[in-house]
Enzyme design. Structure first.
Site, mmCIF file in Angstrom:
data_model
loop_
_atom_site.group_PDB
_atom_site.id
_atom_site.type_symbol
_atom_site.label_atom_id
_atom_site.label_comp_id
_atom_site.label_asym_id
_atom_site.label_seq_id
_atom_site.Cartn_x
_atom_site.Cartn_y
_atom_site.Cartn_z
ATOM 1 N N GLU A 38 -0.668 10.187 35.440
ATOM 2 C CA GLU A 38 -1.818 11.539 35.593
ATOM 3 C C GLU A 38 -1.764 11.974 36.883
ATOM 4 O O GLU A 38 -2.854 12.085 37.588
ATOM 5 C CB GLU A 38 -3.187 11.024 35.197
ATOM 6 C CG GLU A 38 -2.907 10.764 33.605
ATOM 7 C CD GLU A 38 -4.331 10.113 33.094
ATOM 8 O OE1 GLU A 38 -4.716 10.593 31.897
ATOM 9 O OE2 GLU A 38 -4.929 9.495 33.852
ATOM 10 N N ARG A 79 -12.893 0.868 36.588
ATOM 11 C CA ARG A 79 -13.905 1.880 36.062
ATOM 12 C C ARG A 79 -15.202 1.271 35.943
ATOM 13 O O ARG A 79 -16.261 1.651 36.693
ATOM 14 C CB ARG A 79 -13.250 2.538 34.912
ATOM 15 C CG ARG A 79 -12.712 3.950 34.999
ATOM 16 C CD ARG A 79 -11.528 3.730 35.838
ATOM 17 N NE ARG A 79 -10.692 5.048 36.040
ATOM 18 C CZ ARG A 79 -9.814 5.382 35.082
ATOM 19 N NH1 ARG A 79 -9.426 4.358 33.983
ATOM 20 N NH2 ARG A 79 -9.013 6.408 35.280
ATOM 21 N N HIS A 83 -4.795 8.501 41.119
ATOM 22 C CA HIS A 83 -5.817 7.704 40.607
ATOM 23 C C HIS A 83 -6.207 6.763 41.960
ATOM 24 O O HIS A 83 -6.479 5.496 42.003
ATOM 25 C CB HIS A 83 -5.335 6.646 39.540
ATOM 26 C CG HIS A 83 -5.395 7.425 38.124
ATOM 27 N ND1 HIS A 83 -6.362 7.560 37.629
ATOM 28 C CD2 HIS A 83 -4.471 7.877 37.568
ATOM 29 C CE1 HIS A 83 -6.447 8.267 36.618
ATOM 30 N NE2 HIS A 83 -5.119 8.575 36.539
ATOM 31 N N ASP A 93 -8.333 2.224 40.928
ATOM 32 C CA ASP A 93 -8.293 3.637 40.590
ATOM 33 C C ASP A 93 -9.157 4.509 41.144
ATOM 34 O O ASP A 93 -9.726 3.888 42.395
ATOM 35 C CB ASP A 93 -8.963 3.595 38.925
ATOM 36 C CG ASP A 93 -7.986 4.744 38.257
ATOM 37 O OD1 ASP A 93 -8.269 5.708 38.366
ATOM 38 O OD2 ASP A 93 -7.364 4.236 37.092
#
Ligand code: ACM
Length: 533
Positions: free
Chosen positions: A302, A135, A235, A164
């Site tokens: 996720e 990130r 991701h 990611d």
């Protein structure tokens, strides 16, 4: 008691003549401890004075990471069950010195040490910290600095979150667009996902193979294992921006995809096609070459399954493999890499979502995960309990207790406040073994604990410092020390050791930690929205 963090198992101080450590002191390293001696030489006092000897040795009667540290008038003796134990002894020795012993130069010895006898060993073998460099990229020097911080706290695993949606940070020679395209983005959302603020500066960076080799070697010298994470099948937007054909192209036009600069969950999944599996095997071949760690993390968190529900390719795979649905397809996908890694002598570890499709249950089509596969339990303890009961190892890192991106105080001044409040005291009272596992044979599957730092809101090493310290010191103590049950732990004594010495050590190391009185003016971020809960 001394102010050592993490707390030692036993410590007996004596009255008597002090040891004086200066340029007149000789350093003697028995075979197998030379590496620790090299490291210790880097901060040993050079000032005139002192005498006697600092002696390093191995004792195979001790557990590998256990050590003894004895200070008497004429010698300091560090002995460990392996070089790692001796290294942890040396870390304790440094903490017996004034905090300025953590400075890189000008530490102003000679040092005087009172006679003492310390015996110590860790509670858990996995004492981890996850750093998200996807990130926000952290340049290599910052990573080396984090490794020194981990070593000072006797933490021994750096879980390196390298890929990611918002960035791919690892050079892959076979697939150069992963970094040519995937390692940077045109801009970045400032604050959490509800923020309307935008920074139009391009952001990026990646580690070359030589950078990684340096990081891994630097960590190894400090008895820290670097566990790389390549996050699949979600991701993965940065990888899809580089190689659109890896995605579910029958339901989404991935050719227009750019590396996103905004936060939040993304709908893109990798396609469960043979070509995509082969591509990631090629990625992992380079990963295995660079990272000697026994574990390789393959993410798995996720993954919204909408694309797989609609994709003919995904549905055909579900049918062909006799799977019950999209969650089981993720189990199948995970198992593919589990077996691929196991065949190469490595162990897969993944986030607890990998269990959702029942891959550990009897009768899973084609069989279960291999025995060595392990789980990072982040959505509470449950995934970890399920895995341990099925005979798999677990690292406990529940988000409400050990996510250091979450705010550490309820005050208005916390920079970009996220999530529920997780104070230093809360972290200190975390119990790694859930009641379902405590006092059962499966408890041995809990390898340890790990604190995780997601970096949406930490754009610089200084911001990372603020989120991580002093809470990582509490994580270290929970992971290492033989503490009382959570409710009975002596937080006041932990605070005493912080106040007496540890904040000053962090100052000497140049760590911009959160002071107990709250953020300093430059640590605030007025006007940048977070997402407090
Ligand atoms: C995670 O926090 N998504 C593992």
């Amino acid at each position: 008691m001394s102010a050592v963090i993490p707390r030692v198992v036993s410590e007996v101080s004596e009255d008597g003549e002090e040891f004086v450590w200066g340029s007149g002191t000789v350093l003697r390293a028995a075979p197998g401890t030379e590496g620790v001696a090299d490291w210790l030489q880097g901060w040993a006092p050079r000032e005139e004075g002192g005498g006697g000897a600092v002696e390093l040795s191995l004792d195979d009667g001790l557990a590998p990471e256990a050590y003894r540290l004895d200070v008497t008038a004429d010698r300091i003796h560090l002995t460990g069950g392996s070089a790692a134990g001796v290294f942890w002894a040396a870390q304790t020795l440094r903490q017996l010195l004034p905090p300025r012993a953590y400075r890189r130069a000008g530490a102003w010895g000679p040092w005087r040490l009172a006679p003492t006898h310390i015996g110590d060993e860790p509670r858990f073998a996995w004492r981890g910290f996850m750093l998200d460099v996807a990130r926000h990229f952290m340049p290599k020097d910052g990573v080396l600095r984090v490794i020194d911080q981990l070593a000072a706290h006797k933490l021994n695993v750096l879980h390196f979150h390298l890929t990611d949606d918002q960035g791919w940070r690892l050079e892959i020679a076979r697939h150069p667009r992963l970094t040519e395209v995937g390692a940077w983005r045109t801009g970045t959302q400032i604050g959490h996902r509800a923020s309307t603020l935008w920074d139009a500066r391009p952001h990026g960076g990646y580690y070359t193979h030589d950078d990684i080799r340096e990081i891994v070697a630097y960590a190894a010298e400090r008895h820290i294992t670097v566990v790389p994470e390549i996050d699949v099948p979600g991701h993965s937007s940065a990888a899809l921006a580089a190689y659109p054909e890896l995605g579910c192209t029958d339901v989404a036009d991935t050719t227009e995809l750019e590396v996103p600069g905004h936060w939040g969950m993304n709908l893109h999944l990798l396609s469960p096609s043979d070509a995509t599996l082969r591509f990631y095997e090629e990625v992992l071949e380079e990963v295995l070459d660079l990272f000697p760690a026994p574990f390789i993390h393959v993410g798995g968190d996720e993954c919204k399954k909408d694309q797989w529900r609609e994709s003919a390719t995904a549905q055909a795979r579900i049918t062909a493999e006799g799977l019950s649905g999209e969650d089981a397809l993720q189990g199948w996908f995970t198992r593919h890499f589990d077996r691929w890694l196991a065949a190469r002598g490595r162990r897969l570890i993944g986030w607890d979502e990998i269990l959702e499709g029942g891959v550990l249950e009897d009768g899973f089509p084609g069989g279960s995960l291999t025995e060595g596969a392990a789980v990072s339990s982040w959505r509470g303890y449950d995934g970890g309990v399920t895995a341990a009961r099925a005979g798999h190892d677990v690292v406990m890192c529940p988000e409400h207790e050990l996510y250091l991106d979450r705010r550490q105080d309820g005050g208005e001044d916390e920079p970009m406040p996220l999530g529920y409040v997780q104070t230093l005291r809360d972290v200190y009272h975390f119990e790694p073994l859930p009641p379902e596992l405590a006092d059962t044979p499966q408890a041995r599957h809990v390898l340890g604990i790990q604190a995780n730092l997601w970096s949406e809101c930490t754009e610089s090493p200084q911001r990372v410092d603020y989120q991580v310290f002093p809470r990582l010191a509490a994580v270290a103590e929970v992971a290492w020390s033989q503490l009382e049950p959570a409710a009975e732990r002596d937080f006041a004594d932990f605070e005493r050791r912080l106040e007496e010495a540890h904040y000053a050590r962090l100052d000497a190391m140049g760590v911009d930690y959160r002071p107990p009185s709250g953020p300093r003016p430059w640590q605030r971020r007025p006007g940048i929205p977070g997402r407090p809960r």
